[in-house]
Design an enzyme around this catalytic site. Structure first.
Site, mmCIF file in Angstrom:
data_model
loop_
_atom_site.group_PDB
_atom_site.id
_atom_site.type_symbol
_atom_site.label_atom_id
_atom_site.label_comp_id
_atom_site.label_asym_id
_atom_site.label_seq_id
_atom_site.Cartn_x
_atom_site.Cartn_y
_atom_site.Cartn_z
ATOM 1 N N ASN B 97 0.829 -1.220 0.000
ATOM 2 C CA ASN B 97 0.000 0.000 0.000
ATOM 3 C C ASN B 97 0.856 1.261 0.000
ATOM 4 O O ASN B 97 0.701 2.151 0.821
ATOM 5 C CB ASN B 97 -0.979 0.011 1.179
ATOM 6 C CG ASN B 97 -0.324 -0.257 2.510
ATOM 7 O OD1 ASN B 97 0.727 -0.872 2.585
ATOM 8 N ND2 ASN B 97 -0.939 0.209 3.576
ATOM 9 N N HIS B 182 -7.479 -9.532 4.121
ATOM 10 C CA HIS B 182 -7.887 -8.741 5.287
ATOM 11 C C HIS B 182 -9.391 -8.932 5.403
ATOM 12 O O HIS B 182 -10.127 -8.570 4.489
ATOM 13 C CB HIS B 182 -7.538 -7.270 5.044
ATOM 14 C CG HIS B 182 -8.030 -6.333 6.093
ATOM 15 N ND1 HIS B 182 -7.371 -6.132 7.278
ATOM 16 C CD2 HIS B 182 -9.117 -5.523 6.142
ATOM 17 C CE1 HIS B 182 -8.024 -5.241 8.014
ATOM 18 N NE2 HIS B 182 -9.092 -4.854 7.342
ATOM 19 N N ASP B 308 2.114 -5.987 12.504
ATOM 20 C CA ASP B 308 1.231 -5.026 11.841
ATOM 21 C C ASP B 308 1.795 -3.611 11.967
ATOM 22 O O ASP B 308 1.089 -2.660 12.281
ATOM 23 C CB ASP B 308 -0.189 -5.095 12.413
ATOM 24 C CG ASP B 308 -1.185 -4.336 11.540
ATOM 25 O OD1 ASP B 308 -0.876 -4.143 10.353
ATOM 26 O OD2 ASP B 308 -2.242 -3.928 12.047
ATOM 27 N N GLY B 327 -3.632 2.514 12.835
ATOM 28 C CA GLY B 327 -2.395 1.751 12.881
ATOM 29 C C GLY B 327 -1.402 2.224 13.909
ATOM 30 O O GLY B 327 -1.478 3.339 14.409
#
Lengths: 314, 426
Positions: B97, B182, B308, B327
């Protein structure tokens, strides 16, 4: 015998009013007592005090509001503060400025109080971390609207002397309502029993853990209630379909004289406004001065906000 | 490079069921020459005494974000590899991403070249499953794989279109590529930023029910029984999802599952009054969910623990909760935070290390996460008992959005070896 010096429960400046959740019972009661003293003043011919003379109050409204904004505006002025109201709907935010930047800009002008209304839950909390003046929450997202709950409590006390021991029903769009949340906390704190009534799709998760009984049936929910608080259906916060139609909602959850009979004989009706007549409330009922406290709520709103401004801006 | 011998170290290597005090000999090429109690080296070898410390295979982190290209102000290859090595991580699966998104062959060449020049860790780049992560058109799985793509993930996006998902699985099954999903249903998760719960009600935030996760896992596993491919669920967060996984595993469906260390260590109450660094996807859920995830690891329903790692600059986080970026960083604290689960007796040490080393390596089909003779000497050496406090400003990531600021942890990386060379030590 020496008289005990009066000690305020609200200490430390700057101290913020971010929500009923952060208040102690003593603090809530102090605000209500202080507010009572302003009711008379507001009904008199000379309404001006100089308690906040020299202080600057900024009303920072990111969401449209009529009554809350004008109420805070008047309250500040009656206490002698210099009040500036900023409607942020079409201002800096559209130019990409963040809440924090706006706050820092205003902070540089040395305000003593910022009253904030914002569409995002928690925005006043964030603001309070970044400015060095008092922050008063005038409604954030669906989280809290503390002065509304306090004015509701004052209205009830004005009529029924006390909130303690009363049974209060809150009906309607609980899911999207900050008024419902603040009222649940405050009425519980002041010793009332609280019922919430809503269709399942407008009932928030875990509401029972907030100390209420939840109902989907007006008849059961209103049974034995002293106060019926109706909430506005917040169409602007609804994304997607929560209800089949307004007509169906009115049929099952709209307050009509017939449904009001499920509550106590002398039950009183409240609404934080603005009302959707014919959606959540019968229009005649809304105007019935024997039952409806709606106008009184608006009146006492000014007194409550004066009390908050005075106590939090010391 | 001279031959090296690491002595007196407690070696824990689940890939060869080893937990003993011994030596590790590394040859001139940076490979493990011999390992264990009886292992010894020539007299000329460089000797490093590691008494009281633990040596494990370098960690394999299956989900981390590197800012390059496009978000260099959040993280770059250099800062990511420094953070990784300080945390004992030697192999990283990077997410696509970036800006532009890694969805075509020329981007892969760039990322591999750039990573080789700037990073000091083993990088295994992922490409997106669909072009622009838009969920419409699958990327060139075959060509991308040939250029060195390890797997495919739309990162924080989910393939919503069931027909497309079935075709992705069907196509992938033929060419042996790894699909990493996801799991989140968009309609159920719309505008949400926190678990649907009493906490969400109190904070006045839009919550998402764990059904949004469960429903995608159920759908995908149904498709998988029809089109068996290498399928991995990136991160699960709830007890409900675990029940679905259990049922499907017992029916013989083959797939793998990951969990973020955040979901294993924290719950929704840690969000407190709008701590945006704890706004995560999938969200932190209830304590009951957290405990069930730990059980899931114990029962082999969850295979991998990931960091993550998602660096975000301050501006993206200093916003009202609903608007704030999602995040937190975590690659540097991955091992230490995992060790908390050992110290508080939630999980056996060997199990934790399995989920951080050999399990992800097996899923990725890479020769990492092991200290078997002949494999690369990527080694993480740590002090199991050392207490320390997490301070954001001391972390090596370019962004400082740690979810565990000021947390007291026990166990810290002492030294990291990459292909036999000391790449980090403190």
């Amino acid at each position: 015998m020496a008289t005990a010096k009066k000690v305020s429960a609200i200490k430390n400046t700057p101290k913020h009013l971010l929500g009923i959740q952060n208040l102690s019972v003593l603090e809530a009661k102090e605000i209500l007592t202080e507010a009572k003293s302003f009711i008379k003043l507001n009904r008199g011919s000379s309404k001006k005090l100089d308690v906040l003379r020299g202080k600057t109050q900024i009303n920072l409204f990111f969401e449209p509001s009529t009554r809350t904004q004008s109420s805070f505006d008047l309250a500040g002025k009656r206490l002698g503060a210099d009040v500036m109201t900023m409607n942020m709907g079409n201002s800096a935010l559209k130019k990409g400025e963040t809440l924090i930047d706006t706050a820092m800009t205003l902070n540089a002008m040395h305000p003593d109080i910022i009253v904030i209304r914002h569409q995002d839950s928690g925005a006043p909390n964030l603001l309070s971390q970044k400015v060095n003046c008092t922050v008063i929450n005038a409604g954030d997202g669906r989280r809290e609207h503390p002065t509304q709950a306090l004015l509701d409590a004052l209205t009830i006390i004005n009529r029924k002397d006390s909130v303690e021991g009363l049974k209060i029903a809150i009906c309607g769009d609980i899911l999207h309502s900050r008024v419902a949340r603040s009222n649940i906390y405050l009425m519980n704190m002041l010793g009332a029993e609280v019922n919430v009534i809503a269709p399942k799709t407008l009932m928030p998760t875990g509401i029972d853990n907030l100390g209420v009984k939840s109902f989907t049936d007006m008849k059961k929910g209103l049974d034995g209630c002293d106060i019926v608080m109706m909430l506005r259906l917040q169409n602007e916060r609804m994304q997607g379909s929560f209800l089949p139609s307004k007509r169906e909602y009115y049929e099952f959850f709209g307050l009509t004289p017939e449904k009001l009979k499920f509550a106590k004989k002398d039950a009183l009706l409240m609404h934080p406004g603005p009302m959707n007549r014919g959606v959540e409330i019968d229009t005649k009922l809304a105007d019935d001065i024997n039952v409806s406290l709606v106008k009184e709520q608006v009146e006492l709103g000014v007194a409550v906000r004066m009390a908050c401004l005075k106590l939090y801006c010391k | 490079m001279k031959e090296k011998i690491l002595t007196n170290v407690r070696i824990i290597d689940p890939s060869q069921k080893m937990d003993e005090i011994g030596n590790i000999v590394i040859d001139e090429k940076g490979k493990i020459k011999s390992i264990g109690k009886k292992s010894g080296a020539s007299k000329s070898a460089e000797k490093i005494d590691l008494k009281g410390l633990v040596a494990i295979p370098g960690l394999v982190d299956m989900k981390a974000f590197v800012g390059e290209p496009g978000f260099e102000y959040k993280e770059n290859f250099r800062t990511l590899s420094q953070a990784a090595l300080a945390g004992g991580v030697t192999s990283i699966v990077t997410m696509p991403n970036t800006k532009p998104i890694i969805d075509n062959v020329s981007m892969v060449d760039f990322i591999i070249r750039r990573g080789r020049d700037k990073a000091k860790v083993n990088l295994f780049p992922c490409a997106s499953i669909t072009r622009q992560k838009e969920g419409n058109q699958m990327t060139e799985f075959g060509l991308l794989k040939a250029r060195g793509i390890i797997g495919f993930s739309d990162v924080n996006k989910t393939i919503q279109n069931t027909e497309l998902m079935s075709r992705i699985m069907n196509y992938a099954s033929d060419i042996d590529v790894l699909i990493m999903q996801h799991a989140e249903d968009y309609e159920l998760a719309r505008n949400s930023c926190i678990n649907q719960s009493e906490v969400a009600t109190r904070l006045g935030l839009q919550g998402v029910s764990d059904i949004a996760e469960k429903i995608i896992i159920e759908r995908d596993l149904s498709l998988l029984s029809e089109y068996p491919c290498r399928y991995h669920i990136n991160q699960i967060s709830s007890k409900n999802s675990l029940n679905v996984i259990k049922k499907n595993k017992s029916n013989g469906i083959k797939f793998s599952t990951g969990v973020s260390i955040n979901n294993l260590s924290l719950n929704q109450n840690d969000i407190g009054e709008f701590r945006t660094f704890l706004k995560l996807s999938p969200p932190l859920r209830s304590e009951e969910d957290r405990l069930s995830l730990i059980e899931g690891i114990k029962n082999d329903l969850i295979d991998v623990i990931v960091s993550d790692h998602l660096p975000e600059d301050e501006e993206s986080k200093r916003l009202p909760f609903a608007q704030a970026a999602t995040g937190s960083i975590g690659i540097e604290t991955l091992l230490s935070l995992s060790l908390e689960l050992y110290h508080n007796e939630s999980l056996p040490l060997e199990k934790i290390i399995t989920c951080l080393t050999i399990n992800p390596a097996k899923i990725l089909k890479i020769n990492k996460g092991t200290l078997k003779e002949g494999s690369d000497a990527d080694i993480c050496i740590f002090d199991l008992e050392k207490p320390w406090v997490v301070k954001a400003e001391e972390l090596k990531s370019k962004s400082k959005n740690t979810a565990i600021e000021n947390k007291r942890l026990q166990g810290k990386v002492k030294m990291t070896l990459l292909q036999g060379e000391v790449a980090y030590s403190n």
